[in-house]
Design an enzyme around this catalytic site. Structure first.
Site, mmCIF file in Angstrom:
data_model
loop_
_atom_site.group_PDB
_atom_site.id
_atom_site.type_symbol
_atom_site.label_atom_id
_atom_site.label_comp_id
_atom_site.label_asym_id
_atom_site.label_seq_id
_atom_site.Cartn_x
_atom_site.Cartn_y
_atom_site.Cartn_z
ATOM 1 N N HIS A 65 0.800 -1.227 0.000
ATOM 2 C CA HIS A 65 0.000 0.000 0.000
ATOM 3 C C HIS A 65 0.834 1.279 0.000
ATOM 4 O O HIS A 65 0.275 2.374 0.075
ATOM 5 C CB HIS A 65 -0.972 0.039 1.185
ATOM 6 C CG HIS A 65 -1.886 -1.152 1.251
ATOM 7 N ND1 HIS A 65 -2.597 -1.600 0.164
ATOM 8 C CD2 HIS A 65 -2.195 -1.991 2.280
ATOM 9 C CE1 HIS A 65 -3.310 -2.666 0.516
ATOM 10 N NE2 HIS A 65 -3.081 -2.932 1.786
ATOM 11 N N GLU A 67 2.759 4.658 0.484
ATOM 12 C CA GLU A 67 2.653 5.745 1.455
ATOM 13 C C GLU A 67 1.314 5.764 2.182
ATOM 14 O O GLU A 67 1.183 6.406 3.221
ATOM 15 C CB GLU A 67 2.856 7.089 0.749
ATOM 16 C CG GLU A 67 4.267 7.341 0.268
ATOM 17 C CD GLU A 67 4.409 8.689 -0.404
ATOM 18 O OE1 GLU A 67 5.051 9.581 0.186
ATOM 19 O OE2 GLU A 67 3.865 8.858 -1.515
ATOM 20 N N LYS A 68 0.308 5.081 1.642
ATOM 21 C CA LYS A 68 -1.022 5.107 2.241
ATOM 22 C C LYS A 68 -1.114 4.233 3.488
ATOM 23 O O LYS A 68 -2.064 4.343 4.249
ATOM 24 C CB LYS A 68 -2.061 4.652 1.216
ATOM 25 C CG LYS A 68 -2.175 5.578 0.009
ATOM 26 C CD LYS A 68 -3.215 5.080 -0.977
ATOM 27 C CE LYS A 68 -3.311 6.007 -2.182
ATOM 28 N NZ LYS A 68 -4.304 5.519 -3.182
ATOM 29 N N ALA A 69 -0.148 3.350 3.682
ATOM 30 C CA ALA A 69 -0.170 2.466 4.844
ATOM 31 C C ALA A 69 0.069 3.267 6.119
ATOM 32 O O ALA A 69 0.828 4.241 6.122
ATOM 33 C CB ALA A 69 0.900 1.390 4.699
ATOM 34 N N PRO A 70 -0.579 2.874 7.230
ATOM 35 C CA PRO A 70 -0.366 3.596 8.492
ATOM 36 C C PRO A 70 1.067 3.483 8.991
ATOM 37 O O PRO A 70 1.588 4.397 9.625
ATOM 38 C CB PRO A 70 -1.355 2.923 9.455
ATOM 39 C CG PRO A 70 -1.650 1.588 8.836
ATOM 40 C CD PRO A 70 -1.557 1.780 7.364
ATOM 41 N N ASP A 181 -0.590 -11.111 13.412
ATOM 42 C CA ASP A 181 -1.002 -11.028 12.004
ATOM 43 C C ASP A 181 -0.051 -11.780 11.080
ATOM 44 O O ASP A 181 0.466 -11.227 10.106
ATOM 45 C CB ASP A 181 -1.113 -9.557 11.589
ATOM 46 C CG ASP A 181 -2.042 -9.360 10.397
ATOM 47 O OD1 ASP A 181 -2.776 -10.298 10.081
ATOM 48 O OD2 ASP A 181 -2.019 -8.274 9.795
#
EC number: 2.7.11.1
Length: 487
Positions: A65, A67-70, A181
């Site tokens: 993902h 830069e959109k990843a937390p 996870d």
């Protein structure tokens, strides 16, 4: 199909509580791989990690993902040429720096060659970062779900299952049985394409954060009830990983178990595996996955019994992982380009000729300059210094070129990786290897994927007597150049 479906269909979901006590493992003979060659856990400054990742450049993002990843993972390289993976947490993830450091230190004590080990952390101000070994050959998700050249072979899938089970057994034996996870993105492949378990899953994504970030369909049932992860929850996640390996898809456990109960095995097994395994082997892996996915946590196996079950299933033991994966080995000799050869020989004259011919072609998209409105006499003067430097560089007047390029750089009106590369070579010509290394590293900060920056670092490091680091930089340059040529 590679396994006889009629025989596989005779298998139904069977629980084997006794199996969790099987004792023999393959780990005892693997103690040689406890990471003795790795540095001790250390604390890094944010400046060191910023430099290592070229200012946390988007080109260096390797996590899903982008830069959109937390929490974003970057690849980077320390001054000693050690490649690293840097996980940068959301600023609010770990407000208590002491708690973050304690957790990181605990994970950082683990050292095993079945893992991508944690090398250090950073906790300056609101920054929270983890630093681990970098694994260059992608994730299991990439090789299973998004393969390009060839699907993963059955023997390699079994090897992945064993190595991850061994990693979990090691962690459990060291008092770190909880893994958050576990999924195909947590399985990484090293330089030799051997599968390893990411250390990042041994810490939550935040102090109070969720242990599972994937779709709830893949979450252990007890976690949905209590919100707590247990060692048995990790076994459930391992079962979902086995389903990934069997099917070549990220299939929800409930759907997979329905297929098994209905004896519709053909719908579960990856069609790419046809002819690669026997009915007995297929049955055993499905049985093991079903045990891991038992609704009652106490009915699931433990890591030791997973290892015991996986060892007899291994195939092609003498075949290196990189051959099974179809990936060039880190030990194989990739033919070097003329520039790579020149850097290997430390042939500064040949390097000069190549850089002169290349001119500023590689600055496209990398160099930055002021907007049209900002054009001033100062900028024109700065550009004149660059032109004078280029003339001196062409005529091999290297001391003069250093002066001119330095005045251009100090002007601050434009940033050019080529100027830094040229000045780096000029420093080498004037027997100033440390200055040359600094410029080559600065060129890489500006243009992280530029092979010439790595090549020049190799030459400078060799001049400084750091041969191992020089070899690593030369290899990086060759890999970047090959990747560039494939585009």
């Amino acid at each position: 199909m590679g396994c006889e479906v009629s025989k596989l269909c005779a298998f139904c979901c069977v629980s084997d509580p006794e199996g969790s006590n099987h004792g023999v493992t393959g780990l005892d003979e693997d103690r040689r791989g406890e990471g003795n060659d790795l540095p001790q856990f250390r604390e890094f400054s944010i400046e060191t990690l910023r430099n290592a990742t070229s200012g946390f450049a988007t080109e260096n993002i390797v996590s899903e993902h982008g830069e959109k990843a937390p929490n974003v993972v970057y690849k980077g390289k320390l001054d000693n040429q050690r490649r690293i993976a840097v996980k940068r947490f959301n600023r609010k993830a770990w407000p208590d720096s002491r708690q973050f450091l304690e957790e990181a230190k605990a994970v950082g004590q683990l050292r095993n060659y079945r893992m991508a080990n944690l090398l250090g952390c950073c906790y300056e101000g609101e920054e929270r970062l983890l630093v681990a070994e970098f694994m260059p050959n992608e994730t299991l998700a990439k090789h299973l779900f998004h393969w390009e050249s060839q699907p993963m072979k059955w023997a390699m899938r079994l090897r992945v299952a064993l190595h991850i089970a061994q990693a979990l057994e090691y962690c459990t034996g060291k008092g770190r049985a909880l893994y958050h996870d576990l999924n195909a993105y947590r399985v990484l492949f090293d330089d030799d394409s051997n599968p390893r378990l990411s250390c990042f899953g041994l810490m939550k994504n935040s102090r109070d954060g969720k242990s599972y970030s994937t779709n709830l369909a893949f979450t252990p049932p007890e976690y949905l009830r209590t919100g707590r992860v247990t060692p048995e929850s990790v076994m459930y996640s391992y079962g979902t990983l086995l389903l990934d390996l069997l099917s070549g898809k990220h299939i929800p456990p409930s759907h997979a178990l329905d297929l098994i109960r209905d004896r519709n095995i053909q719908m579960l097994i990856d069609s790419c595996l046809e002819g690669q395994f026997s009915s007995d082997d297929g049955t055993e892996l499905i049985r093991l996955a079903s045990r891991c996915l038992q609704y009652e946590p106490r009915e699931r196996p433990n890591p030791k019994s997973l290892v015991t079950a996986m060892i007899p299933l291994q195939k092609d033991l003498e075949t290196p992982s990189h051959q099974l994966m179809g990936i060039p080995s880190s030990a194989s000799t990739t033919p070097l380009s003329p520039l790579g050869e020149a850097c290997l020989r430390t042939d500064l004259t040949a390097i000069h000729e190549i850089l002169e011919k290349l001119s500023y072609k590689d600055d496209e998209g990398a160099a930055t300059e002021l907007s049209f409105q900002m054009w001033t006499n100062q900028m024109q003067d700065s550009l004149n210094f660059k032109k004078k430097g280029d003339v001196a560089f062409r005529h091999k007047e290297f001391a003069n070129a250093i002066d001119c390029y330095s005045q251009f750089i100090e002007g601050g009106t434009m940033v050019s990786p080529t100027v830094y590369a040229r000045r780096s070579l000029c420093y080498l010509m004037n027997e100033m290897p440390q200055e040359a290394l600094n410029d080559a590293m600065q060129a890489q900060v500006i243009s992280p994927a530029w092979h010439i920056a790595s090549y020049l670092q190799a030459v400078a490091l060799s001049a400084l007597g750091q041969e191992n680091e020089a070899h690593a930089a030369l290899k990086d340059g060759s890999m970047l150049e090959s990747k560039r040529n494939r585009l």
